[in-house]
Design an enzyme around this catalytic site. Structure first.
Site, PDB file in Angstrom:
ATOM      1  N   LYS A  52       0.842  -1.207   0.000  1.00 47.34           N
ATOM      2  CA  LYS A  52       0.000   0.000   0.000  1.00 47.34           C
ATOM      3  C   LYS A  52       0.874   1.253   0.000  1.00 47.34           C
ATOM      4  O   LYS A  52       2.085   1.175   0.266  1.00 47.34           O
ATOM      5  CB  LYS A  52      -0.912  -0.016   1.234  1.00 47.34           C
ATOM      6  CG  LYS A  52      -0.157   0.000   2.564  1.00 47.34           C
ATOM      7  CD  LYS A  52      -1.067  -0.319   3.747  1.00 47.34           C
ATOM      8  CE  LYS A  52      -0.266  -0.380   5.050  1.00 47.34           C
ATOM      9  NZ  LYS A  52      -1.092  -0.833   6.187  1.00 47.34           N
ATOM     10  N   TYR A 311      16.973  30.331   5.666  1.00 46.96           N
ATOM     11  CA  TYR A 311      15.878  31.145   6.211  1.00 46.96           C
ATOM     12  C   TYR A 311      15.977  31.239   7.728  1.00 46.96           C
ATOM     13  O   TYR A 311      16.205  30.237   8.408  1.00 46.96           O
ATOM     14  CB  TYR A 311      14.523  30.517   5.876  1.00 46.96           C
ATOM     15  CG  TYR A 311      14.128  30.609   4.422  1.00 46.96           C
ATOM     16  CD1 TYR A 311      14.068  31.835   3.765  1.00 46.96           C
ATOM     17  CD2 TYR A 311      13.802  29.457   3.712  1.00 46.96           C
ATOM     18  CE1 TYR A 311      13.682  31.908   2.435  1.00 46.96           C
ATOM     19  CE2 TYR A 311      13.416  29.530   2.385  1.00 46.96           C
ATOM     20  CZ  TYR A 311      13.360  30.757   1.751  1.00 46.96           C
ATOM     21  OH  TYR A 311      12.973  30.817   0.440  1.00 46.96           O
TER      22      TYR A 311
HETATM   23  C1  LIG Z   1      -0.317  -1.779   6.869  1.00 45.17           C
HETATM   24  C2  LIG Z   1      -0.882  -3.070   7.308  1.00 45.17           C
HETATM   25  C3  LIG Z   1      -0.064  -4.207   7.474  1.00 45.17           C
HETATM   26  C4  LIG Z   1       1.448  -4.141   7.394  1.00 45.17           C
HETATM   27  O1  LIG Z   1       1.969  -3.555   8.572  1.00 45.17           O
HETATM   28  P1  LIG Z   1       3.550  -3.489   8.842  1.00 45.17           P
HETATM   29  O2  LIG Z   1       3.664  -2.993  10.217  1.00 45.17           O
HETATM   30  O3  LIG Z   1       4.115  -2.550   7.829  1.00 45.17           O
HETATM   31  O4  LIG Z   1       4.068  -4.868   8.672  1.00 45.17           O
HETATM   32  C5  LIG Z   1      -0.677  -5.406   7.740  1.00 45.17           C
HETATM   33  N1  LIG Z   1      -2.016  -5.494   7.876  1.00 45.17           N
HETATM   34  C6  LIG Z   1      -2.831  -4.430   7.770  1.00 45.17           C
HETATM   35  C7  LIG Z   1      -4.303  -4.591   7.956  1.00 45.17           C
HETATM   36  C8  LIG Z   1      -2.293  -3.183   7.505  1.00 45.17           C
HETATM   37  O5  LIG Z   1      -3.099  -2.115   7.417  1.00 45.17           O
END
Ligand SMILES: *Cc1c(COP(=O)(O)O)cnc(C)c1O
Length: 421
Positions: A52, A311
């Protein structure tokens, strides 16, 4: 290390048409090796690599391919449109959308053969409606050109041949994090309806852990107790989802009980610990960081003692010093606060101080008196240079955040350069 010589890098940049020398480098061999490592650690559980948010800033499609090379069986995304991007690239493995898609997105879920997460009656109704709409055109082989169009993608998606087949569904149960998921009491009713509907296939049941990255917290065990209680309640109804899953990276690597049939690592795939305190944990230390943030000095000059920089003139030189300008700034995801919290970069194989406020497109670096740093020299903001290394967790700890936010924050303005060994 990228394995690319500086000259090759320059050539690659020229081919890619990048004029500004600042880029994110992603070592795809590291991604593949991390998935191989995770698979070995959790076997026989399957690995669903979470890609994602554009692969946590690394680039979803190249990361997905590298993860599949390492033996990932599933991919996970937050949004239907992120799943669509993977399908457009010709990736055909199961893709789980981790939260219940909004009604507007269910058509895309069905059309792209994504695996839907469901936890509400409304979501189930929307999915059923989308499945019913898709069905007639499935039999005739496509939806024509209307709508979301898989056009340009060739035969890849159609070839996976879900037309007429049930839409795979994973039900999500809230076992205590209270972000998304049906209550344990509501799951049985949902499961009955999914399992008995011919347009759907109840494939999975899952939950998400709130404190898996704090291995001593008993709440993880309590969540898994609740989860297994739901599994038993479904079994009493003769409902047996074939894929139970609960583990994020920390669960997969620190809580063996949470592995079930599949684990869902994200951060570990990218070679980062899920928490700063876990960096030395036995199954986490061998992970290989995949991401570097690099740039080249665009300008270098000597500035006299007593002068102040950037800045606000907040960094004062106590002695004459060589100041390098590096063409990367907060518009690229280098937090403006990095200067205020003592941020450093690597140049000439040494740590050097970010000198003055990070600006939108550039930072200044105090390279010290008599430094030979010159225009074109490589600067590493994240990653290794020689024996020195700056990790996303170093930024995160300075800034009071987590490494996730650091890599996800690297903006699309930075080109991604993919390397492999
Ligand atoms: C983002 C997510 C993961 C992965 O989490 P990590 O801590 O990056 O391993 C797994 N399951 C769900 C439902 C998530 O939203």
């Amino acid at each position: 290390m990228s394995g690319l010589e500086p000259a090759q890098l320059v050539a690659a940049q020229r081919v890619a048409g990048w004029l500004r020398p600042a880029w994110v480098e992603v070592d795809l061999s590291a991604i593949t090796a991390n998935v191989v490592h995770i698979r070995a650690a959790v076997a026989p559980s399957a690995v669903c690599a979470i890609v994602k948010a554009d692969g946590y800033g690394h680039g979803a499609v190249p990361v997905a391919r590298a993860a599949l090379d390492g033996g990932a069986a599933y991919l996970g995304v937050a949004l239907a449109e992120e799943g669509h991007e993977l399908r457009q690239a010709g990736i055909e493995v199961p893709v789980l959308v981790l939260s219940e898609p909004p009604a507007e997105a269910m058509g895309l879920v069905v059309e792209d053969n994504l695996t839907a997460t469901i936890y509400t009656d409304d979501g189930l109704a929307a999915l059923l409606e989308a499945a019913a709409l898709a069905r007639p055109s499935r039999e005739t082989g496509g939806r024509g050109t209307g709508g979301r169009g898989t056009g340009g993608r060739g035969t890849g998606g159609r070839g996976t041949g879900t037309w007429g087949r049930p839409v795979p569904v994973h039900l999500k149960v809230d076992t205590g994090m209270h972000r998304v998921g049906a209550s344990p009491a509501a799951i049985v009713g949902l499961a009955r309806r999914v399992a008995s509907h011919p347009a759907l296939a109840l494939e999975g049941l899952f939950t998400h852990l709130a404190v898996a990255d704090e291995p001593d917290d008993p709440f993880t065990g309590a969540q898994l107790d609740r989860f297994e209680g739901v599994v038993r309640a479904l079994a009493a109804e003769d409902i047996y989802p074939s894929m139970l899953h609960a583990a994020n990276s920390a669960g997969a690597l620190c809580h063996p009980r949470s592995r079930y049939q599949m684990v869902r690592p994200g951060m570990a795939v990218y070679g980062q610990a899920p928490a700063a305190a876990l960096q030395a944990a036995p199954l986490i230390a061998p992970l290989q960081p995949a991401l570097s943030l690099k740039a080249r000095v665009s300008y270098a000059k000597e500035v006299g003692a007593g002068e102040s920089l950037s800045y606000g003139l907040q960094y004062r030189l106590s002695q004459r010093s060589v100041v390098a300008t590096v063409p990367v700034g907060y518009a690229d995801g280098v937090p403006r606060r990095l200067f205020m919290v003592g941020g450093e970069v690597l140049v000439g194989g040494r740590r050097r101080t970010v000198a003055g406020a990070v600006t939108m497109d550039q930072i200044l670096v105090d390279c010290g008196p008599g430094s030979e740093v010159t225009r074109g020299d490589e600067v590493v903001l994240l990653g290794r240079q020689g024996d020195a290394e700056i990790s996303p967790w170093e930024w995160a700890e300075r800034l009071g955040t987590i490494a996730y936010e650091v890599t996800c924050g690297l903006s699309p303005r930075l080109p991604r350069l993919y390397t492999s060994r």
